[in-house]
Design a protein around this motif. Structure first.
Motif, PDB file in Angstrom:
ATOM      1  N   THR A   9      38.705  76.658  96.255  1.00  0.00           N
ATOM      2  CA  THR A   9      39.699  77.726  96.407  1.00  0.00           C
ATOM      3  C   THR A   9      40.682  77.719  95.242  1.00  0.00           C
ATOM      4  OG1 THR A   9      41.087  76.245  97.730  1.00  0.00           O
ATOM      5  CG2 THR A   9      39.545  77.675  98.912  1.00  0.00           C
ATOM      6  N   ALA A  10      40.457  76.784  94.294  1.00  0.00           N
ATOM      7  CA  ALA A  10      41.361  76.672  93.140  1.00  0.00           C
ATOM      8  C   ALA A  10      40.540  76.445  91.878  1.00  0.00           C
ATOM      9  CB  ALA A  10      42.351  75.531  93.346  1.00  0.00           C
ATOM     10  N   LYS A  11      40.056  77.532  91.295  1.00  0.00           N
ATOM     11  CA  LYS A  11      39.238  77.416  90.090  1.00  0.00           C
ATOM     12  C   LYS A  11      40.071  76.942  88.896  1.00  0.00           C
ATOM     13  CE  LYS A  11      35.360  80.427  91.032  1.00  0.00           C
ATOM     14  NZ  LYS A  11      34.430  81.415  90.434  1.00  0.00           N
ATOM     15  N   LYS A  12      39.426  76.151  88.048  1.00  0.00           N
ATOM     16  CA  LYS A  12      40.103  75.618  86.867  1.00  0.00           C
ATOM     17  C   LYS A  12      40.176  76.666  85.763  1.00  0.00           C
ATOM     18  CE  LYS A  12      37.812  71.151  87.627  1.00  0.00           C
ATOM     19  NZ  LYS A  12      36.871  70.193  86.999  1.00  0.00           N
ATOM     20  N   GLU A  13      41.116  76.461  84.880  1.00  0.00           N
ATOM     21  CA  GLU A  13      41.189  77.296  83.691  1.00  0.00           C
ATOM     22  C   GLU A  13      40.178  76.779  82.677  1.00  0.00           C
ATOM     23  OE1 GLU A  13      44.368  78.607  80.175  1.00  0.00           O
ATOM     24  OE2 GLU A  13      45.072  77.635  82.030  1.00  0.00           O
ATOM     25  N   LYS A  14      39.364  77.654  82.149  1.00  0.00           N
ATOM     26  CA  LYS A  14      38.316  77.240  81.220  1.00  0.00           C
ATOM     27  C   LYS A  14      38.888  77.034  79.818  1.00  0.00           C
ATOM     28  CE  LYS A  14      34.775  79.659  83.839  1.00  0.00           C
ATOM     29  NZ  LYS A  14      35.758  80.106  84.864  1.00  0.00           N
ATOM     30  N   PRO A  15      38.481  75.965  79.141  1.00  0.00           N
ATOM     31  CA  PRO A  15      38.977  75.728  77.788  1.00  0.00           C
ATOM     32  C   PRO A  15      38.312  76.676  76.799  1.00  0.00           C
ATOM     33  CG  PRO A  15      37.345  74.087  78.374  1.00  0.00           C
ATOM     34  CD  PRO A  15      37.582  74.902  79.608  1.00  0.00           C
ATOM     35  N   PHE A  26      34.853  69.611  82.794  1.00  0.00           N
ATOM     36  CA  PHE A  26      33.880  69.697  83.869  1.00  0.00           C
ATOM     37  C   PHE A  26      34.136  70.925  84.731  1.00  0.00           C
ATOM     38  CE2 PHE A  26      34.194  65.376  82.429  1.00  0.00           C
ATOM     39  CZ  PHE A  26      32.865  65.044  82.239  1.00  0.00           C
ATOM     40  N   THR A  27      33.075  71.430  85.328  1.00  0.00           N
ATOM     41  CA  THR A  27      33.128  72.708  86.030  1.00  0.00           C
ATOM     42  C   THR A  27      33.796  72.566  87.399  1.00  0.00           C
ATOM     43  OG1 THR A  27      30.951  72.442  87.070  1.00  0.00           O
ATOM     44  CG2 THR A  27      31.014  73.407  84.838  1.00  0.00           C
ATOM     45  N   ASP A  28      33.760  73.641  88.179  1.00  0.00           N
ATOM     46  CA  ASP A  28      34.491  73.685  89.448  1.00  0.00           C
ATOM     47  C   ASP A  28      33.793  72.956  90.596  1.00  0.00           C
ATOM     48  OD1 ASP A  28      36.776  75.274  88.698  1.00  0.00           O
ATOM     49  OD2 ASP A  28      35.423  76.991  88.546  1.00  0.00           O
ATOM     50  N   HIS A  29      32.483  72.727  90.476  1.00  0.00           N
ATOM     51  CA  HIS A  29      31.734  72.178  91.607  1.00  0.00           C
ATOM     52  C   HIS A  29      30.823  71.020  91.180  1.00  0.00           C
ATOM     53  CE1 HIS A  29      32.788  76.334  92.761  1.00  0.00           C
ATOM     54  NE2 HIS A  29      32.924  75.814  93.977  1.00  0.00           N
ATOM     55  N   MET A  30      30.360  70.275  92.170  1.00  0.00           N
ATOM     56  CA  MET A  30      29.400  69.201  91.930  1.00  0.00           C
ATOM     57  C   MET A  30      28.455  69.093  93.124  1.00  0.00           C
ATOM     58  SD  MET A  30      31.897  65.866  92.372  1.00  0.00           S
ATOM     59  CE  MET A  30      32.698  65.465  93.936  1.00  0.00           C
ATOM     60  N   PHE A  31      27.283  68.533  92.872  1.00  0.00           N
ATOM     61  CA  PHE A  31      26.295  68.313  93.928  1.00  0.00           C
ATOM     62  C   PHE A  31      26.353  66.848  94.352  1.00  0.00           C
ATOM     63  CE2 PHE A  31      22.115  66.667  95.112  1.00  0.00           C
ATOM     64  CZ  PHE A  31      21.730  67.533  96.131  1.00  0.00           C
ATOM     65  N   VAL A  32      26.252  66.623  95.671  1.00  0.00           N
ATOM     66  CA  VAL A  32      26.242  65.266  96.210  1.00  0.00           C
ATOM     67  C   VAL A  32      25.189  65.177  97.305  1.00  0.00           C
ATOM     68  CG1 VAL A  32      27.618  63.395  97.216  1.00  0.00           C
ATOM     69  CG2 VAL A  32      28.754  65.152  95.829  1.00  0.00           C
ATOM     70  N   MET A  33      24.454  64.065  97.328  1.00  0.00           N
ATOM     71  CA  MET A  33      23.506  63.797  98.410  1.00  0.00           C
ATOM     72  C   MET A  33      23.511  62.291  98.665  1.00  0.00           C
ATOM     73  SD  MET A  33      19.521  65.034  98.821  1.00  0.00           S
ATOM     74  CE  MET A  33      18.906  64.279  97.313  1.00  0.00           C
ATOM     75  N   ASP A  34      23.405  61.905  99.907  1.00  0.00           N
ATOM     76  CA  ASP A  34      23.472  60.487 100.282  1.00  0.00           C
ATOM     77  C   ASP A  34      22.114  59.946 100.699  1.00  0.00           C
ATOM     78  OD1 ASP A  34      26.392  60.197 100.073  1.00  0.00           O
ATOM     79  OD2 ASP A  34      26.436  61.600 101.751  1.00  0.00           O
ATOM     80  N   ILE A  47      30.081  70.810  96.538  1.00  0.00           N
ATOM     81  CA  ILE A  47      31.486  70.797  96.935  1.00  0.00           C
ATOM     82  C   ILE A  47      32.360  70.934  95.685  1.00  0.00           C
ATOM     83  CG2 ILE A  47      31.082  69.420  98.996  1.00  0.00           C
ATOM     84  CD1 ILE A  47      31.973  66.947  97.437  1.00  0.00           C
ATOM     85  N   PRO A  48      33.652  71.194  95.850  1.00  0.00           N
ATOM     86  CA  PRO A  48      34.532  71.256  94.683  1.00  0.00           C
ATOM     87  C   PRO A  48      34.502  69.947  93.896  1.00  0.00           C
ATOM     88  CG  PRO A  48      35.625  72.223  96.570  1.00  0.00           C
ATOM     89  CD  PRO A  48      34.362  71.602  97.090  1.00  0.00           C
ATOM     90  N   TYR A  49      34.511  70.051  92.573  1.00  0.00           N
ATOM     91  CA  TYR A  49      34.524  68.878  91.712  1.00  0.00           C
ATOM     92  C   TYR A  49      35.801  68.084  91.951  1.00  0.00           C
ATOM     93  CZ  TYR A  49      34.307  66.000  87.477  1.00  0.00           C
ATOM     94  OH  TYR A  49      34.251  64.942  86.604  1.00  0.00           O
ATOM     95  N   GLY A  50      35.663  66.760  92.053  1.00  0.00           N
ATOM     96  CA  GLY A  50      36.847  65.945  92.267  1.00  0.00           C
ATOM     97  C   GLY A  50      36.509  64.479  92.345  1.00  0.00           C
ATOM     98  N   PRO A  51      37.503  63.626  92.478  1.00  0.00           N
ATOM     99  CA  PRO A  51      37.291  62.174  92.530  1.00  0.00           C
ATOM    100  C   PRO A  51      36.460  61.776  93.744  1.00  0.00           C
ATOM    101  CG  PRO A  51      39.613  62.703  92.163  1.00  0.00           C
ATOM    102  CD  PRO A  51      38.931  63.977  92.547  1.00  0.00           C
ATOM    103  N   ILE A  52      35.792  60.639  93.627  1.00  0.00           N
ATOM    104  CA  ILE A  52      35.053  60.078  94.756  1.00  0.00           C
ATOM    105  C   ILE A  52      35.702  58.750  95.129  1.00  0.00           C
ATOM    106  CG2 ILE A  52      32.860  61.213  94.282  1.00  0.00           C
ATOM    107  CD1 ILE A  52      31.929  58.703  92.870  1.00  0.00           C
TER     108      ILE A  52
END
Length: 354
Positions: A9-15, A26-34, A47-52
């Motif tokens: 819900t909060a897209k980053k500003e692109k460089p 890095f882009t707005d999203h990332m893929f995760v699978m367990d 999901i939105p890109y962010g720390p794990i």
């Protein structure tokens, strides 16, 4: 397996393209699978890109059970999106998985996950000359305990990074130091796997070479210290007379996707190209006899990296007057043309995202 998608819900500003560099944004999203032992791979999600969150006792931090891949997405003149040989990357990720006792992934599903993630963040694909969207799939063990054995739980993740042109000032040849002291890998080890430990093992020699004014390290075999293997982040090719040669895969050399693509392009277009065991002494002799016409590296980041100088035991070998050679330029133009969709893909390298 379905992929659950939760958009940011909060897209980053692109460089700006001029500030991209490599692997900095890095882009707005990332893929995760367990993965859980007894269940298998599950809970695929974007999901939105962010720390794990990671426990201090996470086994990967202590024992290095992790592997990764690297490939790119390209925007074509007609607005479509190309991936370059992604199934080869996913096949290689399973080779690395096997070596590090990580469960196999479904290669078809992994490519579909890449496509889905790229589609969601497609507006991050830069369109300037030499630019692309770098794709980094990686897997690591997540058990929280200390003990030297394979983890029973894992995460498979994919992140995306818009990257600028590798050659901002043109296809400039690099200077390479031939390492004859430190060893990166040996047959029976992990040299053929794309695992973090291989890159950690290369850092000291890379640091020493940079102090001497060289940008890359060319590794020799770890037993006899005479047979050529690969450069730190690239495979290596030599044009000797009318033949282009690259070290044969021997268990301690990474089977590069670009390496294989170069061999296929050369062989399909009438060039004499081969894989063989080749020593540094043979290269030095070819140089002294005036037969060493070109040297170039191959890899996802640069595609083709011409070499203008090799230094071995104090002997400096200036290649092609420090300029890019005809074969190197031809390969760069051909492969990047296929990737960007400006040249016909006669070898079926490209997979369309859309």
């Amino acid at each position: 397996m379905d992929i659950k998608i939760t958009k940011t819900t909060a897209k980053k500003e692109k460089p700006p393209v001029s500030a991209l560099g490599f692997g900095k944004h890095f882009t707005d999203h990332m893929f995760v699978m367990d993965y859980t032992e007894g269940i298998g791979w599950h809970d695929a999600r974007i999901i939105p890109y962010g720390p794990i969150e990671m426990d201090p006792s996470c086994m990967t931090l202590h024992y290095g059970q992790t592997i990764f891949e690297g490939l790119k997405a390209y925007k074509t003149p007609d607005g479509s999106i190309n991936l370059f040989r992604p199934y080869n990357n996913m096949k290689r990720i399973n080779i690395s998985n096997d070596r590090l006792c990580i469960p196999q992934i479904d290669e078809e599903f992994a490519v579909e996950a890449i496509k889905e993630l790229v589609m969601i963040d497609q507006d991050w694909i830069p369109e300037g000359e030499g630019t692309s969207l770098y794709i980094r799939p990686f897997i690591f063990g997540t058990d929280n305990m200390l003990g030297v054995h394979p983890s029973k739980t894992y995460k498979f993740m994919i992140i995306l990074s818009p990257v600028g042109s590798y050659y901002k000032d043109g296809l400039a040849p690099v200077k390479i130091w031939v390492e004859d002291d430190y060893v990166r890998a040996v047959k029976g080890g992990m040299g053929f796997a794309k695992t973090a430990g291989n890159y950690a093992a290369s850092l000291k020699a890379q640091e020493v070479s940079e102090e001497k004014g060289y940008s890359q390290v060319l590794w020799l075999d770890g037993v006899e210290r005479k047979y050529i293997e690969e450069v730190g982040a690239m495979n290596i090719f030599f044009k000797i007379g009318d033949e282009v040669v690259t070290p044969a895969l021997n268990g301690s050399i990474l089977a590069g996707i670009t390496r294989d693509s170069v061999l296929k392009v050369l062989q399909a277009n009438g060039y004499k190209a081969s894989e063989k065991r080749i020593s540094i002494d043979e290269i030095c002799e070819a140089y002294r006899e005036g037969k060493l016409e070109e040297v170039f590296g191959t890899g996802t980041a640069a595609v083709i990296s011409p070499v203008g100088e090799l230094c071995y035991k104090g002997e400096k070998m200036v290649i092609n007057n420090g300029e890019i050679g005809k074969v190197s330029q031809y390969l760069y133009d051909t492969i990047t043309g296929i990737q960007k969709g400006t040249l016909e893909d006669k070898l079926d390298f490209v997979v369309k995202v859309k």
